[in-house]
Write a protein that holds these residues in place. Structure first.
Motif, short mmCIF file in Angstrom:
data_model
loop_
_atom_site.label_atom_id
_atom_site.label_comp_id
_atom_site.label_asym_id
_atom_site.label_seq_id
_atom_site.Cartn_x
_atom_site.Cartn_y
_atom_site.Cartn_z
N HIS A 22 -6.32 5.72 3.69
CA HIS A 22 -6.12 7.17 3.64
C HIS A 22 -4.89 7.57 4.46
O HIS A 22 -4.07 8.39 4.02
N ASP A 23 -4.74 6.99 5.64
CA ASP A 23 -3.61 7.33 6.51
C ASP A 23 -2.27 6.98 5.89
O ASP A 23 -1.24 7.57 6.25
N ARG A 24 -2.28 6.04 4.95
CA ARG A 24 -1.06 5.64 4.26
C ARG A 24 -0.91 6.33 2.90
O ARG A 24 -0.05 5.98 2.11
N GLY A 25 -1.77 7.29 2.64
CA GLY A 25 -1.65 8.10 1.43
C GLY A 25 -2.28 7.52 0.19
O GLY A 25 -2.12 8.06 -0.91
N ALA A 26 -3.02 6.42 0.33
CA ALA A 26 -3.64 5.79 -0.84
C ALA A 26 -4.77 6.66 -1.38
O ALA A 26 -5.31 7.52 -0.69
N ARG A 27 -5.14 6.40 -2.62
CA ARG A 27 -6.24 7.10 -3.27
C ARG A 27 -7.53 6.34 -2.97
O ARG A 27 -7.64 5.15 -3.29
N CYS A 28 -8.50 7.02 -2.37
CA CYS A 28 -9.68 6.35 -1.84
C CYS A 28 -10.93 6.62 -2.68
O CYS A 28 -11.19 7.76 -3.08
N PHE A 29 -11.70 5.56 -2.89
CA PHE A 29 -12.94 5.61 -3.65
C PHE A 29 -13.99 4.79 -2.90
O PHE A 29 -13.67 3.83 -2.20
N GLY A 30 -15.24 5.17 -3.06
CA GLY A 30 -16.31 4.42 -2.44
C GLY A 30 -17.57 4.46 -3.26
O GLY A 30 -17.78 5.39 -4.05
N VAL A 31 -18.40 3.44 -3.11
CA VAL A 31 -19.73 3.45 -3.71
C VAL A 31 -20.75 3.12 -2.64
O VAL A 31 -20.46 2.41 -1.67
N ILE A 34 0.84 -1.19 0.00
CA ILE A 34 0.00 0.00 0.00
C ILE A 34 0.88 1.24 0.00
O ILE A 34 1.66 1.47 0.92
N THR A 35 0.78 2.03 -1.07
CA THR A 35 1.58 3.23 -1.25
C THR A 35 0.67 4.39 -1.65
O THR A 35 -0.55 4.24 -1.74
N SER A 36 1.26 5.53 -1.94
CA SER A 36 0.49 6.69 -2.38
C SER A 36 -0.12 6.48 -3.77
O SER A 36 -0.99 7.24 -4.19
N ASP A 37 0.34 5.46 -4.48
CA ASP A 37 -0.21 5.16 -5.80
C ASP A 37 -1.35 4.13 -5.74
O ASP A 37 -2.00 3.86 -6.75
N THR A 38 -1.57 3.54 -4.59
CA THR A 38 -2.59 2.51 -4.45
C THR A 38 -3.99 3.10 -4.57
O THR A 38 -4.32 4.09 -3.92
N ARG A 39 -4.81 2.46 -5.39
CA ARG A 39 -6.20 2.90 -5.60
C ARG A 39 -7.12 1.87 -4.94
O ARG A 39 -7.10 0.71 -5.31
#
Length: 229
Positions: free
Chosen positions: A68-77, A47-52
């Protein structure tokens, strides 16, 4: 709006008018063990800042917090606009930047190969039958990028919500518990082995597990899997 979606709106959404009273919900410990530690899983993601990351049924945003705390890109439905609105308010309250939109197990509203991790935590069983389970798994697979991870959780046979449910046929259970879902038909995996079998139809690596908690008034039983595209 489906009956199952409407039940959430009318019987289970306890969001106060004064959102300052918001109480943080905590992430799934089962998810944390399975995706954030090599102690429990042989295929945890990096899990990095590039992780979606896509959370199906994001609602209170609790399961996106550790990403989010690890800088990942977050999406939800979420299943309808009312629940999307709640999820967006929860994200704002916690300063989580996230793309949240209407979507469902079989129609996630994103392009092919869009995510590195898809979370399906206690939502896949809102299908009606085995065909629905397969369609949901197909959709999860579609939006995952190469080597992406699916984390899926559903209720096992000893879970209180399932324990006395009417077994209507393969993967079809009518809820009889005194619960807002009473009378609804859910699509549960018959057992841990079948969970692995259905996922293996689409995913190249699948590891499954089961957790049972016994409490004074009711037990919970979760089947789960980490699957690699």
């Amino acid at each position: 709006m489906s009956d199952k979606s409407a039940a959430w709106n009318t019987k289970n959404l306890g969001i106060p008018d004064e959102f300052s009273k918001f109480v943080r919900h905590h992430p799934s410990e089962l998810m944390l063990r399975s995706l954030f530690s090599s102690t429990y899983s042989t295929n945890p993601p990096k899990i990095t800042s590039d992780t979606r990351v896509l959370d199906i049924g994001a609602m209170y945003m609790n399961n996106l917090v550790p990403f989010h705390d690890r800088g990942a890109r977050c999406f939800g439905v979420e299943i309808n606009e009312d629940m999307v609105s709640i999820a967006r308010r929860c994200a704002e309250q916690q300063s989580i930047a996230a793309d949240i939109r209407v979507g469902s197990n079989r129609s996630l509203g994103h392009e092919n190969d869009s995510f590195d991790i898809v979370l399906s935590i206690n939502v896949v069983h809102y299908e009606n039958d085995q065909a629905g389970l397969r369609a949901a798994i197909e959709e999860y697979h579609r939006v995952l990028d190469k080597d992406g991870r699916l984390f899926v959780v559903s209720a096992g046979s000893e879970h209180y919500i399932r324990l006395n449910a009417k077994h209507l046929g393969p993967n079809r259970f009518e809820i009889t518990a005194d619960d807002f879902r009473r009378g609804q038909v859910m699509a549960y995996f018959e057992d841990e082995a079948q969970l692995g079998e259905l996922l293996s139809e689409k995913f190249r690596l699948v590891e499954t597990g089961r957790v049972i908690e016994k409490h004074a008034r009711a037990n919970v039983d979760f089947l789960y899997a980490v699957a690699v595209k």
